[in-house]
Enzyme design. Sequence first.
Site, mmCIF file in Angstrom:
data_model
loop_
_atom_site.group_PDB
_atom_site.id
_atom_site.type_symbol
_atom_site.label_atom_id
_atom_site.label_comp_id
_atom_site.label_asym_id
_atom_site.label_seq_id
_atom_site.Cartn_x
_atom_site.Cartn_y
_atom_site.Cartn_z
ATOM 1 N N GLN A 3 -5.587 -3.040 10.985
ATOM 2 C CA GLN A 3 -4.447 -2.572 11.584
ATOM 3 C C GLN A 3 -4.642 -1.381 12.377
ATOM 4 O O GLN A 3 -3.892 -0.454 12.735
ATOM 5 C CB GLN A 3 -3.209 -2.301 10.706
ATOM 6 C CG GLN A 3 -2.678 -3.541 10.217
ATOM 7 C CD GLN A 3 -1.419 -2.987 9.239
ATOM 8 O OE1 GLN A 3 -0.436 -2.621 9.701
ATOM 9 N NE2 GLN A 3 -1.665 -3.273 8.048
ATOM 10 N N LYS B 208 0.755 -1.260 0.053
ATOM 11 C CA LYS B 208 0.143 0.016 0.108
ATOM 12 C C LYS B 208 0.755 1.122 0.064
ATOM 13 O O LYS B 208 0.825 2.292 -0.891
ATOM 14 C CB LYS B 208 -0.790 0.040 1.138
ATOM 15 C CG LYS B 208 -1.931 -1.042 1.135
ATOM 16 C CD LYS B 208 -2.805 -0.972 2.376
ATOM 17 C CE LYS B 208 -2.229 -1.043 3.984
ATOM 18 N NZ LYS B 208 -1.516 -2.348 4.096
ATOM 19 N N THR B 209 1.738 1.200 0.896
ATOM 20 C CA THR B 209 2.666 2.397 1.092
ATOM 21 C C THR B 209 3.550 2.642 -0.135
ATOM 22 O O THR B 209 3.722 3.754 -0.670
ATOM 23 C CB THR B 209 3.656 2.277 2.175
ATOM 24 O OG1 THR B 209 2.601 2.309 3.507
ATOM 25 C CG2 THR B 209 4.328 3.720 2.458
ATOM 26 N N ASP C 194 -1.829 7.920 3.961
ATOM 27 C CA ASP C 194 -1.481 6.488 4.219
ATOM 28 C C ASP C 194 -2.039 6.104 5.702
ATOM 29 O O ASP C 194 -2.552 7.067 6.627
ATOM 30 C CB ASP C 194 -0.224 6.356 4.241
ATOM 31 C CG ASP C 194 0.310 5.179 3.972
ATOM 32 O OD1 ASP C 194 -0.348 4.076 4.001
ATOM 33 O OD2 ASP C 194 1.623 4.794 4.279
ATOM 34 N N GLU C 195 -2.271 4.825 5.873
ATOM 35 C CA GLU C 195 -2.866 4.384 7.226
ATOM 36 C C GLU C 195 -3.782 5.126 7.693
ATOM 37 O O GLU C 195 -4.381 5.721 8.919
ATOM 38 C CB GLU C 195 -1.622 4.919 8.161
ATOM 39 C CG GLU C 195 -0.304 4.238 8.128
ATOM 40 C CD GLU C 195 -0.152 2.815 8.645
ATOM 41 O OE1 GLU C 195 -1.202 2.290 9.110
ATOM 42 O OE2 GLU C 195 0.955 2.254 8.590
ATOM 43 N N ARG D 267 5.364 -7.125 10.997
ATOM 44 C CA ARG D 267 6.476 -6.600 10.626
ATOM 45 C C ARG D 267 7.606 -7.364 10.307
ATOM 46 O O ARG D 267 8.587 -6.959 9.674
ATOM 47 C CB ARG D 267 6.989 -5.783 11.815
ATOM 48 C CG ARG D 267 5.988 -4.601 12.469
ATOM 49 C CD ARG D 267 5.475 -3.645 11.718
ATOM 50 N NE ARG D 267 4.096 -4.122 11.282
ATOM 51 C CZ ARG D 267 3.558 -3.793 10.062
ATOM 52 N NH1 ARG D 267 4.304 -2.977 9.316
ATOM 53 N NH2 ARG D 267 2.425 -4.136 9.752
HETATM 54 P P1 ATP Z 1 1.883 -2.124 6.199
HETATM 55 O O1 ATP Z 1 0.322 -2.458 6.066
HETATM 56 O O2 ATP Z 1 2.541 -2.921 7.066
HETATM 57 O O3 ATP Z 1 2.064 -0.724 6.230
HETATM 58 P P2 ATP Z 1 2.139 -1.910 3.105
HETATM 59 O O4 ATP Z 1 0.895 -2.726 2.735
HETATM 60 O O5 ATP Z 1 2.144 -0.551 3.333
HETATM 61 O O6 ATP Z 1 2.421 -2.445 4.584
HETATM 62 P P3 ATP Z 1 4.665 -1.825 1.977
HETATM 63 O O7 ATP Z 1 5.379 -1.216 3.144
HETATM 64 O O8 ATP Z 1 4.387 -0.842 0.765
HETATM 65 O O9 ATP Z 1 3.239 -2.523 2.360
HETATM 66 O O10 ATP Z 1 5.289 -3.066 1.192
HETATM 67 C C1 ATP Z 1 5.628 -3.992 2.005
HETATM 68 C C2 ATP Z 1 7.237 -4.557 1.333
HETATM 69 O O11 ATP Z 1 6.977 -5.157 0.220
HETATM 70 C C3 ATP Z 1 8.210 -3.817 0.994
HETATM 71 O O12 ATP Z 1 9.337 -4.071 1.165
HETATM 72 C C4 ATP Z 1 7.650 -3.296 -0.343
HETATM 73 O O13 ATP Z 1 9.050 -2.939 -1.156
HETATM 74 C C5 ATP Z 1 7.665 -4.706 -1.052
HETATM 75 N N1 ATP Z 1 6.802 -4.679 -2.240
HETATM 76 C C6 ATP Z 1 5.551 -4.106 -2.279
HETATM 77 N N2 ATP Z 1 4.961 -4.296 -3.588
HETATM 78 C C7 ATP Z 1 5.840 -5.164 -4.248
HETATM 79 C C8 ATP Z 1 5.711 -5.561 -5.537
HETATM 80 N N3 ATP Z 1 4.774 -5.475 -6.400
HETATM 81 N N4 ATP Z 1 6.717 -6.428 -5.981
HETATM 82 C C9 ATP Z 1 7.883 -6.513 -4.938
HETATM 83 N N5 ATP Z 1 7.948 -6.003 -3.555
HETATM 84 C C10 ATP Z 1 6.846 -5.382 -3.287
HETATM 85 MG MG MG Z 2 2.350 0.910 4.871
#
Ligand code: ATP
Ligand code: MG
Length: 762
Positions: A265, A32-33, A234-235, A614
Amino acid sequence: MEHLQDLNSRQREAVTSTEGRIRVIAGAGTGKTKALTYRYAYLVNEVGIDPANILCLTFTNKAAQEMRQRISTFVHSGDYNDFVCTIDGFCVKMLRRDIYRLGFPKNFKILDEEDAKSLAKSCMDELGIKRTEKTVKDFLAGISAAKDLTDYIDTYMLPGSKPSSDYLPTAPGKQAADPKALLPAPSVACYIGRQMKEYALDFDDIENFAKYILDHFEDVREYWQGQLNYIMVDEAQDCNADNWEIIEKLAARHHNLFVVGDPDQCIYEWRGARPARFVEFASDKDIVLDENYRSTPKILDIANCVISNNKNRIPKTLFTRRDEGVAVIHFHGKSEKEEAEWIASQIEKLHGEGAELSDFAVLYRSSYLSGGIEQELLSRHLAYTIWGGTRFFERKEIKDALGYLRLVADSGDDLAFRRIINVPSRGLGKKFLSDLEAEAGTMEIEGVRASRPLFTTLKESGRLSKIRGAEAFIEIIEACRQIAEEHSISDLMNIVLDKSGLKKMYREDQDEDRLENIDELVKSIRFYEESHEGLEVSLAEYLQDIALYTNADFKKETRTVKLMTIHQAKGLEFPYVFITGLSEGIFPSMRTVREYKKNGEEEERRLMYVAVTRAERALYLTESEGYNQSTKMNKYPSRFLAEIKRSMLVTEGNISEELWRGTRNLIHVLDEENYGLAIGRGTSAGSPAGNEFADGDGFASERAEYSSPFRIGGGAAHKIFGKGVIVSASKDWSSFLVRFTDGTERQLRASFLTPLIDDLPE
Ligand code: ATP
Ligand code: MG
């Protein structure tokens, strides 16, 4: 944009759906981020949007800082800006531009918690409120409630308004949940009067002022609505009602609002987060992501398993294509020390095999739990950093050093003046200060605003300015003011530390900790300057910004193990994660479960879900047996561990079935109490606890009964005396008077008793 190849098709859709109200709803680690960051770059590089027209809101300063760094790898230097920030950070920027409309200067001050406390104390003294009647914390909670419920800005804070002390109307449509929590009007008038004197806002005011200005000044509203063509959040599951109000208002013209979140979350409901606003968000398009890129399948299984126990949620399951990975380990220690030793030994071993220390994070529910682990890490010479704890910017030496900068930036800053006039000692004690105050006068011509600032009074005073210490002090501040015009903030800080004598004082005291901290402060200013490169940041702006920061912010990543509460780990990821202190009562926190019942338990479980997700490569869940001083009870494994299928874990250490039985017993005790059959003591509904709750400081000391598994009228068993009923508890709930079946009554320590559930003795 070539980088779009890094994303999956749904993320790409999120990135390229630039217009309208878009929601990305997805579990942890699904990118997402990452999508939000790429979207920023896409808007700038592909669509041609000026960064000045994009507002990108994150939850912590740390996250904002990371996002700015990530964005800078895609977007040309100088082409990104300061609107990548927290919502409070944005409100401050807005106020810098427009607060003059409420009669405040651009360089208004921000009171941090300690400043607010010192204002509260001086009001309490003035009004003759004894600390035994009301604590400073209660006083401030009353101020906060009053600010929430009244039109206090109109009543007290506008130019020309007279801070009358007998009028405190409740705002239309507002009603106090607990009218007793409200403070009498004179207290509010006194506190706000003092704020006004310094042109200082506390944390509550920041968003309230921003909202007030947006509501009352059409041209300001139109300016920001016109300026911010794209807003991203975000969040979003953790935004509170005020956050939503501000965000929706800002987006009301262009309607380009991109919100990203995960209802599983939501961990700030106790502080007013409204996940329902996210779930019910009226979107033009929803994008769901379900592939997790962060964690191994074994870690994800644990996360899915834990969160599936929450009833109040929209079911979703994450999957990953990553390799199986190593088993998730549950370690049981015979004591807290053994638990800490085990963690440190695992880190030492893996570090020996090539893992960087910065690959490790140790997470816990409450900050007091870090002590034992710190000791073990220290004894093995494994470098670590604690995020949280005593906030860096609230330490005495840091506040003293910054006090000088504050006075240099603004000679009207009386709080700073009082703090530093005699630090280091210049022989200017209480008598000097009261003489000076008398000279400054309390000219209340129009409210309280007319009294003269202390520093100005001192400079102009014939007699007082000739005192040797005072003369030297004036000289230092004036000299630094000159220097400030030509030097960077970090250089100025270094000069201040020398000229003021602060550094010398700590050196003479051989106070290594304080010396290290002030060095760290200079480093953090440098880092701040680097991360704002190209943006002209004034001293006043820097001071406003840091008033919002916590320990975790603006420190450069170093090669150390990270220790932090789970709340602080939000949004972050680490290759190796240890979740410690997984004992009933500690995590989930018994107090939360007692106060907020099922909702409390579910929020704790979401916290566990955040903690588990995490981890990238390996996850360790640890707990130990024995008596816990803080919760005043024997420890049994957490229900969150009990909820995980045994086949998903490899258990190390010797854990007896009796301990698991203890867990089941405790869950029953609480369920009975919360959902019927409650005997004796009720629970207090009350308002959400304050900050200390998330960090856990003092969590048990205030209301020990919340964290005790025993209750008056409930059953208890003793090894020798058999079964009995609890008649009364000691003040701190550490021992109980128990009436045994043979009619005897004995006062016994909690650690020698076991709570009984089903079978109350006759
Ligand atoms: P959270 O809910 O914990 O905030 P998030 O959904 O925001 O998580 P991110 O932090 O954006 O997730 O991504 C998690 C990990 O996965 C990061 O290391 C990111 O670089 C990797 N990632 C995200 N999308 C891809 C993708 N399409 N291909 C490869 N790696 C990815
Ligand atoms: Mg995130």
